[in-house]
Structure formats: structure tokens, C-alpha cells
Design an enzyme around this catalytic site. Structure first.
Site, short mmCIF file in Angstrom:
data_model
loop_
_atom_site.label_atom_id
_atom_site.label_comp_id
_atom_site.label_asym_id
_atom_site.label_seq_id
_atom_site.Cartn_x
_atom_site.Cartn_y
_atom_site.Cartn_z
N ARG A 142 74.60 -40.32 12.64
CA ARG A 142 75.11 -41.70 12.72
C ARG A 142 74.57 -42.55 11.57
O ARG A 142 75.28 -43.43 11.06
CB ARG A 142 74.73 -42.32 14.06
CG ARG A 142 75.52 -41.74 15.24
CD ARG A 142 75.12 -42.40 16.53
NE ARG A 142 75.35 -43.83 16.51
CZ ARG A 142 74.89 -44.69 17.42
NH1 ARG A 142 74.13 -44.23 18.42
NH2 ARG A 142 75.15 -45.98 17.35
N ARG A 191 71.85 -53.71 14.49
CA ARG A 191 71.11 -53.60 13.23
C ARG A 191 71.77 -54.40 12.12
O ARG A 191 71.18 -54.58 11.05
CB ARG A 191 71.01 -52.12 12.82
CG ARG A 191 70.38 -51.23 13.90
CD ARG A 191 70.56 -49.76 13.59
NE ARG A 191 70.29 -48.92 14.75
CZ ARG A 191 71.18 -48.64 15.70
NH1 ARG A 191 72.40 -49.16 15.63
NH2 ARG A 191 70.87 -47.88 16.72
N LYS A 233 56.56 -48.40 11.72
CA LYS A 233 57.13 -47.10 11.39
C LYS A 233 58.11 -47.19 10.24
O LYS A 233 58.08 -46.37 9.30
CB LYS A 233 57.82 -46.49 12.62
CG LYS A 233 58.23 -45.03 12.44
CD LYS A 233 59.67 -44.85 11.99
CE LYS A 233 60.64 -45.19 13.10
NZ LYS A 233 62.04 -44.85 12.72
N PRO A 250 54.36 -41.98 8.72
CA PRO A 250 55.21 -42.61 9.74
C PRO A 250 55.13 -41.87 11.08
O PRO A 250 55.17 -40.63 11.11
CB PRO A 250 56.62 -42.50 9.15
CG PRO A 250 56.42 -42.27 7.68
CD PRO A 250 55.14 -41.51 7.56
N ASP A 252 57.07 -41.51 14.53
CA ASP A 252 58.22 -41.76 15.40
C ASP A 252 58.05 -40.91 16.66
O ASP A 252 56.97 -40.38 16.93
CB ASP A 252 59.53 -41.43 14.68
CG ASP A 252 59.71 -39.93 14.47
OD1 ASP A 252 58.71 -39.17 14.56
OD2 ASP A 252 60.86 -39.50 14.26
N HIS A 254 59.20 -37.93 17.47
CA HIS A 254 58.90 -36.52 17.19
C HIS A 254 57.45 -36.34 16.79
O HIS A 254 56.76 -35.44 17.29
CB HIS A 254 59.81 -36.00 16.07
CG HIS A 254 61.26 -35.97 16.42
ND1 HIS A 254 61.79 -35.06 17.31
CD2 HIS A 254 62.29 -36.75 16.00
CE1 HIS A 254 63.10 -35.27 17.42
NE2 HIS A 254 63.42 -36.29 16.64
#
Length: 290
Positions: A142, A191, A233, A250, A252, A254
Site C-alpha cells: 500500500r 496521513r 520511529k 528504528p 516497529d 517486527h
């Protein structure tokens, strides 16, 4: 490690024989264009056929074909030397980074081997600000679609040397004049206001990109946090993938899951001082695709 070779002749890879002319050939160790494409750090790199990928960076276009360690960059020698070699960070020995991994850390050893061809790209600061604003609560497919949409709608139309039509990444000035919800038409959703307000901050000089480029990591991160919608992040992603500040790490979803499972006492950043971001990419890629 790079073994250089330059020559003028017809390309023999895929359908490249119909695109006669100059190209640059390199034998590259620890470099994998497919892994870089799927590593989550760039969103205008796409596989177009076989081992061939197209890359759009700012207002530049490139096609790269890789077979094993052999890479064909379809550009002039000067374009390769002046821009693409730096963009792909080809003068850095990533084997040296891997050699610093604690051999007792089997998880990180496995992650580095799995993503052994990843390089940290040197990307445009403005493009990365927008890309990682869009990345929030989003997936790679996306994000790519959103960036393609805004580039096609607001970026300058260009034609590559081989006839490929593409669009440059839109400037801050082009987006600053939009209404805050205008980019919803490009599938950015909430966004949209992040990107438009940030574009205004850049266009009106509230935040200077030239100044940010000259700042060390912590100062640059603090300056980026002034931009609307930029959190810790996102700021770290921008520092790592645009400013090439390898201290950035960073975190996130994961990475957070990996840290909880494999580094409950915290990731040993002191051991990897100066290349924390490289280790982050190995972990991220491993968690994403292993």
C-alpha cells in the site's frame, strides 16, 4: 567488495539486447537487488522481469539486472559514478559489519546470513520524510501504491533514455499548496494531513532540509520530530535511510517482537556502535520474510 569493469557493447540479459548502448557492469559481493527491494527501506523499486528491477530515486530512473554477483546498471558511466554508486552504498564493505556479530548470537548470525545482500541506501531526505509518514499503520504494498499515486498526480513527468515514462517525486512546494485532505484521493487516508502540513513546514522554511542534512544523528532526529506526524520511529527511519546515520535503530512491531523474544535485556548496541542500523535491517528483513 566491488570488482569493477566498464565496457560498451550490447547487453545480453533478458530483452536488454533491444536496448543497445552503454551500460555499466559490476561484480558485487554481498549485494542483492531483490533483498534490497523487499527490505522496507525504499518504495520506488520494482521487479519488472526476471532479475531486472527498475529504480526511481527523486527524478532519476535506472534499470538493474542481477545474475549471481554480476550486476548490469543501465546508465552511463558518469551517472553510475556520480549518483548510483553512492545511492546503493557500493563502496562500503558489508562483510565487515557481519564480522562484528557475536558468534554466540545465533539469531543475529542467521538474520545477517538471510539478508546478506542488503545495503542501506542513500536516499533523498524529502522523499524519505513523505515515505515514512505514509508508512505509519501501513504495509509495503500500500505504501508503494500511495507513493506512485502522488508521484503520478503531482510529480514531473519524465522520459528515461530507454523511452520509459515515469514521474519524479513531487516537491514539497507542489504538495504545500494542497488542502489537507487532498491526498486522500491518492489513498493516503488520514496521513494526507501529515504530508501536506509537513510540506508546508519545509516550503516555508520552518524546517530546513539542508540544515538537517548537516546535523549529527541526535540533533537531526530532534529536528525531524518537529514535523507534524513524525514520531520517534519515523524519525529514526528517516535518519537511517535518508541521512545514512547508522546509529539509528528504528523500532516497529517486527523489531519490538524480536527484541522481546531474543534480547529481553535489550539489544547490545554498544557492540555494534556505528552500525546499529545495519543490524536492525537484518533483523527486520528476517522477521518480515524468513
Amino acid at each position: 567488495m566491488v570488482k569493477a569493469e566498464r565496457f560498451y557493447e550490447d547487453c545480453v540479459y533478458g530483452d536488454c539486447d533491444r536496448r543497445n548502448g552503454l551500460y555499466v557492469k559490476r561484480i558485487l559481493e554481498s549485494f542483492d537487488i531483490e533483498q534490497i527491494c523487499n527490505s522496507g527501506q525504499c518504495f520506488r523499486m520494482t521487479r519488472i522481469e526476471g532479475g531486472t528491477y527498475e529504480v526511481i530515486a527523486g527524478d532519476r530512473y535506472l534499470e538493474v539486472t542481477q545474475s549471481g554477483d554480476e550486476c548490469i546498471f543501465r546508465c552511463t558511466d558518469s551517472e553510475y559514478e556520480d549518483f548510483w554508486k553512492h545511492y546503493f552504498d557500493l563502496e562500503t564493505d558489508y562483510g565487515e559489519y557481519k564480522s562484528r556479530i557475536n558468534p554466540k548470537d545465533q539469531y543475529l548470525m542467521n538474520a545477517a546470513e538471510f539478508g546478506r545482500g542488503i545495503h542501506i541506501l542513500n536516499q533523498d531526505l524529502w522523499e524519505m520524510i513523505v515515505s515514512f509518514l505514509i508508512s505509519q499503520q501501513n504495509n509495503i504494498v500500500r505504501i508503494r501504491r500511495c507513493i506512485r499515486n502522488i508521484s503520478e498526480k503531482y510529480g514531473e513527468k519524465k522520459t528515461a533514455a530507454n523511452g520509459t515514462v515515469y514521474h519524479a517525486f513531487p516537491t514539497a512546494e507542489a504538495l504545500a499548496v494542497l488542502g489537507e485532505d487532498a491526498l486522500k484521493e491518492c489513498n493516503l487516508g488520514y496521513r494526507s494531513k501529515y504530508v501536506v502540513r509537513t510540506a508546508r513546514s519545509i516550503a516555508n522554511g520552518e524546517v530546513s532540509l539542508d540544515a538537517v542534512r548537516a546535523m549529527p544523528y541526535q540533533e537531526a532526529k530532534e529536528e525531524l520530530l518537529k514535523l507534524f506526524g513524525v514520531g520517534v520511529k519515523v524519525a529514526d527511519c528517516i535518519c537511517l535511510f535518508a541521512l545514512h546515520q547508522l546509529e539509528a535503530f528504528p523500532v516497529d512491531t517486527h523489531i519490538n517482537q524480536a527484541l522481546k523474544k531474543h534480547y529481553p535485556k535489550g539489544f547490545p548496541k554498544r557492540r555494534y556502535k556505528g552500525c546499529e542500523g545495519v543490524m536492525q535491517q537484518y533483523i527486520f528483513y528476517y522477521e518480515l520474510l524468513a
